[in-house]
Design a protein around this motif. Sequence first.
Motif, PDB file in Angstrom:
ATOM      1  N   ILE A 159     -47.817 -20.803  23.310  1.00  0.00           N
ATOM      2  CA  ILE A 159     -46.342 -21.174  23.341  1.00  0.00           C
ATOM      3  C   ILE A 159     -45.941 -21.450  24.837  1.00  0.00           C
ATOM      4  O   ILE A 159     -46.009 -20.700  25.778  1.00  0.00           O
ATOM      5  CB  ILE A 159     -45.230 -20.169  22.531  1.00  0.00           C
ATOM      6  CG1 ILE A 159     -44.140 -20.805  22.328  1.00  0.00           C
ATOM      7  CG2 ILE A 159     -45.118 -18.903  23.286  1.00  0.00           C
ATOM      8  CD1 ILE A 159     -43.250 -20.037  21.308  1.00  0.00           C
ATOM      9  N   TYR A 160     -45.202 -22.581  24.880  1.00  0.00           N
ATOM     10  CA  TYR A 160     -44.634 -22.798  26.231  1.00  0.00           C
ATOM     11  C   TYR A 160     -42.896 -23.214  26.075  1.00  0.00           C
ATOM     12  O   TYR A 160     -42.800 -24.044  25.358  1.00  0.00           O
ATOM     13  CB  TYR A 160     -45.180 -23.970  26.713  1.00  0.00           C
ATOM     14  CG  TYR A 160     -46.855 -24.051  27.044  1.00  0.00           C
ATOM     15  CD1 TYR A 160     -47.116 -23.395  28.181  1.00  0.00           C
ATOM     16  CD2 TYR A 160     -47.634 -24.299  26.145  1.00  0.00           C
ATOM     17  CE1 TYR A 160     -48.543 -23.331  28.110  1.00  0.00           C
ATOM     18  CE2 TYR A 160     -48.909 -24.289  26.166  1.00  0.00           C
ATOM     19  CZ  TYR A 160     -49.444 -23.692  27.299  1.00  0.00           C
ATOM     20  OH  TYR A 160     -50.841 -23.561  27.424  1.00  0.00           O
ATOM     21  N   VAL A 161     -42.241 -22.274  26.635  1.00  0.00           N
ATOM     22  CA  VAL A 161     -40.739 -22.446  26.522  1.00  0.00           C
ATOM     23  C   VAL A 161     -40.221 -22.299  27.891  1.00  0.00           C
ATOM     24  O   VAL A 161     -40.636 -21.441  28.431  1.00  0.00           O
ATOM     25  CB  VAL A 161     -40.139 -21.472  25.382  1.00  0.00           C
ATOM     26  CG1 VAL A 161     -40.733 -21.869  24.010  1.00  0.00           C
ATOM     27  CG2 VAL A 161     -40.266 -20.141  25.675  1.00  0.00           C
ATOM     28  N   GLU A 162     -38.948 -22.987  28.078  1.00  0.00           N
ATOM     29  CA  GLU A 162     -38.173 -22.685  29.296  1.00  0.00           C
ATOM     30  C   GLU A 162     -36.911 -21.631  28.783  1.00  0.00           C
ATOM     31  O   GLU A 162     -36.457 -20.985  29.420  1.00  0.00           O
ATOM     32  CB  GLU A 162     -37.440 -23.868  29.849  1.00  0.00           C
ATOM     33  CG  GLU A 162     -38.502 -24.703  30.422  1.00  0.00           C
ATOM     34  CD  GLU A 162     -37.779 -25.930  31.347  1.00  0.00           C
ATOM     35  OE1 GLU A 162     -36.721 -25.687  31.462  1.00  0.00           O
ATOM     36  OE2 GLU A 162     -38.410 -26.894  31.324  1.00  0.00           O
ATOM     37  N   ILE A 163     -36.764 -21.671  27.568  1.00  0.00           N
ATOM     38  CA  ILE A 163     -35.652 -20.846  26.995  1.00  0.00           C
ATOM     39  C   ILE A 163     -35.769 -21.023  25.516  1.00  0.00           C
ATOM     40  O   ILE A 163     -36.130 -21.897  25.017  1.00  0.00           O
ATOM     41  CB  ILE A 163     -34.183 -21.131  27.296  1.00  0.00           C
ATOM     42  CG1 ILE A 163     -32.962 -20.355  26.958  1.00  0.00           C
ATOM     43  CG2 ILE A 163     -33.709 -22.833  26.729  1.00  0.00           C
ATOM     44  CD1 ILE A 163     -31.830 -20.661  27.593  1.00  0.00           C
ATOM     45  N   LEU A 164     -35.635 -19.715  24.846  1.00  0.00           N
ATOM     46  CA  LEU A 164     -35.740 -19.259  23.528  1.00  0.00           C
ATOM     47  C   LEU A 164     -34.237 -18.661  22.982  1.00  0.00           C
ATOM     48  O   LEU A 164     -34.188 -17.831  23.481  1.00  0.00           O
ATOM     49  CB  LEU A 164     -36.905 -18.520  23.254  1.00  0.00           C
ATOM     50  CG  LEU A 164     -37.055 -18.343  21.688  1.00  0.00           C
ATOM     51  CD1 LEU A 164     -37.346 -19.476  20.757  1.00  0.00           C
ATOM     52  CD2 LEU A 164     -38.393 -17.460  21.664  1.00  0.00           C
ATOM     53  N   MET A 165     -33.694 -19.403  22.292  1.00  0.00           N
ATOM     54  CA  MET A 165     -32.380 -18.812  21.470  1.00  0.00           C
ATOM     55  C   MET A 165     -32.743 -18.825  20.080  1.00  0.00           C
ATOM     56  O   MET A 165     -33.015 -19.645  19.230  1.00  0.00           O
ATOM     57  CB  MET A 165     -31.120 -19.436  21.849  1.00  0.00           C
ATOM     58  CG  MET A 165     -30.768 -19.493  23.332  1.00  0.00           C
ATOM     59  SD  MET A 165     -29.340 -20.484  23.657  1.00  0.00           S
ATOM     60  CE  MET A 165     -29.806 -21.688  24.193  1.00  0.00           C
ATOM     61  N   ALA A 166     -32.662 -17.355  19.568  1.00  0.00           N
ATOM     62  CA  ALA A 166     -32.945 -17.125  18.208  1.00  0.00           C
ATOM     63  C   ALA A 166     -32.533 -15.852  17.880  1.00  0.00           C
ATOM     64  O   ALA A 166     -32.889 -14.700  18.350  1.00  0.00           O
ATOM     65  CB  ALA A 166     -34.704 -17.138  17.847  1.00  0.00           C
ATOM     66  N   ASN A 167     -31.366 -15.785  16.956  1.00  0.00           N
ATOM     67  CA  ASN A 167     -30.624 -14.516  16.485  1.00  0.00           C
ATOM     68  C   ASN A 167     -31.499 -13.847  15.444  1.00  0.00           C
ATOM     69  O   ASN A 167     -32.285 -14.305  14.693  1.00  0.00           O
ATOM     70  CB  ASN A 167     -29.288 -14.769  15.974  1.00  0.00           C
ATOM     71  CG  ASN A 167     -28.360 -13.727  16.164  1.00  0.00           C
ATOM     72  OD1 ASN A 167     -28.622 -12.830  17.162  1.00  0.00           O
ATOM     73  ND2 ASN A 167     -27.449 -13.457  15.243  1.00  0.00           N
ATOM     74  N   PHE A 168     -31.713 -12.302  15.872  1.00  0.00           N
ATOM     75  CA  PHE A 168     -32.683 -11.465  14.985  1.00  0.00           C
ATOM     76  C   PHE A 168     -34.132 -11.945  15.317  1.00  0.00           C
ATOM     77  O   PHE A 168     -34.942 -12.099  14.247  1.00  0.00           O
ATOM     78  CB  PHE A 168     -32.240 -11.522  13.630  1.00  0.00           C
ATOM     79  CG  PHE A 168     -30.869 -10.640  13.480  1.00  0.00           C
ATOM     80  CD1 PHE A 168     -30.915  -9.566  13.624  1.00  0.00           C
ATOM     81  CD2 PHE A 168     -29.808 -11.249  13.069  1.00  0.00           C
ATOM     82  CE1 PHE A 168     -29.888  -8.545  13.551  1.00  0.00           C
ATOM     83  CE2 PHE A 168     -28.635 -10.683  12.842  1.00  0.00           C
ATOM     84  CZ  PHE A 168     -28.546  -9.107  12.966  1.00  0.00           C
ATOM     85  N   ALA A 169     -34.408 -12.585  16.232  1.00  0.00           N
ATOM     86  CA  ALA A 169     -35.911 -13.020  16.465  1.00  0.00           C
ATOM     87  C   ALA A 169     -36.582 -11.680  16.801  1.00  0.00           C
ATOM     88  O   ALA A 169     -36.172 -10.726  17.312  1.00  0.00           O
ATOM     89  CB  ALA A 169     -35.966 -13.987  17.784  1.00  0.00           C
ATOM     90  N   LYS A 170     -38.206 -11.695  16.370  1.00  0.00           N
ATOM     91  CA  LYS A 170     -38.713 -10.737  16.275  1.00  0.00           C
ATOM     92  C   LYS A 170     -40.038 -10.796  17.187  1.00  0.00           C
ATOM     93  O   LYS A 170     -40.680 -12.118  17.235  1.00  0.00           O
ATOM     94  CB  LYS A 170     -39.278 -10.408  14.861  1.00  0.00           C
ATOM     95  CG  LYS A 170     -38.181  -9.783  14.027  1.00  0.00           C
ATOM     96  CD  LYS A 170     -38.538  -9.087  12.657  1.00  0.00           C
ATOM     97  CE  LYS A 170     -39.468 -10.319  11.747  1.00  0.00           C
ATOM     98  NZ  LYS A 170     -40.123  -9.804  10.549  1.00  0.00           N
ATOM     99  N   LEU A 171     -40.340  -9.816  17.826  1.00  0.00           N
ATOM    100  CA  LEU A 171     -41.407  -9.959  18.655  1.00  0.00           C
ATOM    101  C   LEU A 171     -42.175  -8.601  18.507  1.00  0.00           C
ATOM    102  O   LEU A 171     -41.846  -7.672  19.038  1.00  0.00           O
ATOM    103  CB  LEU A 171     -41.187 -10.157  19.941  1.00  0.00           C
ATOM    104  CG  LEU A 171     -42.252  -9.964  21.283  1.00  0.00           C
ATOM    105  CD1 LEU A 171     -43.332 -11.284  20.737  1.00  0.00           C
ATOM    106  CD2 LEU A 171     -41.994 -10.470  22.835  1.00  0.00           C
ATOM    107  N   ALA A 172     -43.439  -8.524  17.630  1.00  0.00           N
ATOM    108  CA  ALA A 172     -43.946  -7.288  17.368  1.00  0.00           C
ATOM    109  C   ALA A 172     -42.932  -6.537  16.325  1.00  0.00           C
ATOM    110  O   ALA A 172     -42.363  -7.049  15.357  1.00  0.00           O
ATOM    111  CB  ALA A 172     -44.828  -6.461  18.466  1.00  0.00           C
TER     112      ALA A 172
END
Length: 160
Positions: free
Chosen positions: A55-68
Amino acid sequence: MVAPYVLYNGIYYVMNQITTWIGHGVPSNINNPQKDYAVNGTKATWIPFESYKAIYVEILMANFAKLASAVFSGDYMFSQQGVDADGNSTSNYKEFYMGTFTPNLLLDFAIGLFKGNNVEVNGGVFKNIRSPNNSFKIKGKTVILKSLVVSKLRLTVSVL
């Protein structure tokens, strides 16, 4: 270059052409990425993006985003596991802002707050510490005790 991608029937497809795609506005034999690729091959508007793990991103905005097991929301990062308002174990983390979910681990990046139910620290410097009921405080090099009841306890205080 930025290209949209979609998940269709368990396969990711990436747009292979500069165009506008409205699935219901194209012939029925190519109205989804899978059909489009089956009919047109490498010339299709959508081509499979198989086994791609990047994944290539400059900015990621996500409410209640999960990482592991971590949840990111606003200024917070917290665990998916915690307790509800009655103290029962739960993973209903979306109730965090309602005050009915307390995570096992919480980081507030805006004010630098860290809370954890079972924290093990090995080393470090601790300043301005107090007990939850304010029975003692450590401020700088000063230890402030409201009251001290000692029963079968050996207490050693060293001031450097």
